[in-house]
Scaffold this active site. Structure first.
Site, PDB file in Angstrom:
ATOM      1  N   ASP A  94      -0.763   6.128  -1.219  1.00 23.23           N
ATOM      2  CA  ASP A  94       0.222   7.182  -0.918  1.00 23.23           C
ATOM      3  C   ASP A  94      -0.312   8.360  -0.266  1.00 23.23           C
ATOM      4  O   ASP A  94      -0.824   9.189  -0.830  1.00 23.23           O
ATOM      5  CB  ASP A  94       0.437   7.606  -2.559  1.00 23.23           C
ATOM      6  CG  ASP A  94       1.261   6.515  -3.482  1.00 23.23           C
ATOM      7  OD1 ASP A  94       0.964   5.307  -3.245  1.00 23.23           O
ATOM      8  OD2 ASP A  94       2.068   6.779  -4.210  1.00 23.23           O
ATOM      9  N   LYS A 156       8.563   7.987  -0.114  1.00 25.90           N
ATOM     10  CA  LYS A 156       8.374   8.296  -1.502  1.00 25.90           C
ATOM     11  C   LYS A 156       8.798   9.756  -1.479  1.00 25.90           C
ATOM     12  O   LYS A 156       8.710  10.613  -0.472  1.00 25.90           O
ATOM     13  CB  LYS A 156       6.995   8.195  -1.915  1.00 25.90           C
ATOM     14  CG  LYS A 156       6.545   9.017  -3.172  1.00 25.90           C
ATOM     15  CD  LYS A 156       4.900   8.632  -3.484  1.00 25.90           C
ATOM     16  CE  LYS A 156       4.541   9.625  -4.786  1.00 25.90           C
ATOM     17  NZ  LYS A 156       3.018   9.208  -4.899  1.00 25.90           N
ATOM     18  N   LYS A 185      10.383   4.929  -3.571  1.00 25.65           N
ATOM     19  CA  LYS A 185       9.723   5.292  -4.667  1.00 25.65           C
ATOM     20  C   LYS A 185       9.975   6.930  -5.237  1.00 25.65           C
ATOM     21  O   LYS A 185      10.121   7.745  -4.151  1.00 25.65           O
ATOM     22  CB  LYS A 185       8.013   5.376  -4.698  1.00 25.65           C
ATOM     23  CG  LYS A 185       7.312   5.884  -5.774  1.00 25.65           C
ATOM     24  CD  LYS A 185       5.912   5.866  -5.475  1.00 25.65           C
ATOM     25  CE  LYS A 185       5.200   6.512  -6.805  1.00 25.65           C
ATOM     26  NZ  LYS A 185       3.652   6.265  -6.478  1.00 25.65           N
TER      27      LYS A 185
END
EC number: 4.1.2.4
Length: 231
Positions: A94, A156, A185
């Protein structure tokens, strides 16, 4: 409610990222992830070896954060962080994009950096954190398009450390911006089952949360109540 507890669990990245967490906190978080068979844990870079060892032999992936939480590390540092994390057992990455570059309109630099991290990650999935709290809708769209062009697996919303986390409007916008091969996400403020369900309804497939136990226990209670009502 059509989701089962195992199905919801496999949509959760159990977050173990707070700076004050001890090694015991990390071990306890990994135990929660193992118990519920979530999609992954998301741990601090220094905790990747511990999490990889604790979750060896399970179906729980080990994820970590890169350039976290501000996104302003030099590209070379993000690449080195990624290579080390993958070497130590991370299979999900991430990364925080460079927010300042994005806000300055240097989309080419943002895309190049994401591409370098994707290359360094190899087979590991890269999730690009936009930190939507600081962006206009136009910047969010540009970031999503750049992430897809660069080969990211997910876009995300947030780190969870900005003034605002995931919102339905941002998630719907992000989902509309990328093709079906890129997942969305939600992270930052995902603390309840109802929030998850509302976000899933706009196409979110993965959720970063530290409220895993509470969410899954709530779903289990509701399903018991429904079953009892039918008996």
């Amino acid at each position: 409610m059509n989701f089962t507890v195992p199905q919801i669990a496999k949509m959760i990245d159990h977050s173990i990222l707070r700076p004050e967490f001890t090694l015991e906190d990390v071990r306890e978080g990994c135990a929660v992830a193992r118990k519920y068979d979530v999609a992954s844990v998301c741990v601090r870079p220094c905790d990747v070896p511990v999490a990889a060892e604790l979750l060896r032999g399970t179906r729980v992936a080990v994820g970590t954060v890169i350039g976290f939480p501000h996104g302003d590390s030099p590209t070379e540092v993000k690449v080195a962080e990624t290579e080390l994390a993958v070497h130590q057992g991370a299979t999900e990455i991430d990364m925080v994009l460079n927010i300042g570059w994005l806000r300055s309109g240097d989309i080419a630099a943002v895309e190049h950096e994401i591409g370098q991290v994707v290359k360094a990650a190899g087979a590991a999935h890269v999730k690009v954190i936009l930190e939507t709290a600081y962006l206009t809708d136009e910047q969010k769209l540009a970031a999503c398009w750049a992430s897809e062009r660069a080969g990211a697996a997910f876009v995300k919303t947030s780190t969870g450390f900005a003034p605002k986390g995931a919102t339905i409007d941002d998630l719907a916008l992000m989902r509309s911006a990328v093709s079906p091969k890129v997942q969305v996400k939600a992270s930052g403020g995902v603390r309840s089952l109802d929030t998850m369900m509302a976000m899933a309804a706009v196409g979110v497939t993965r959720f970063g949360t530290s409220s895993t136990t509470e969410i899954l226990q709530d779903l289990a209670r509701r399903q018991v109540a429904v079953s009892a009502g039918r008996a």
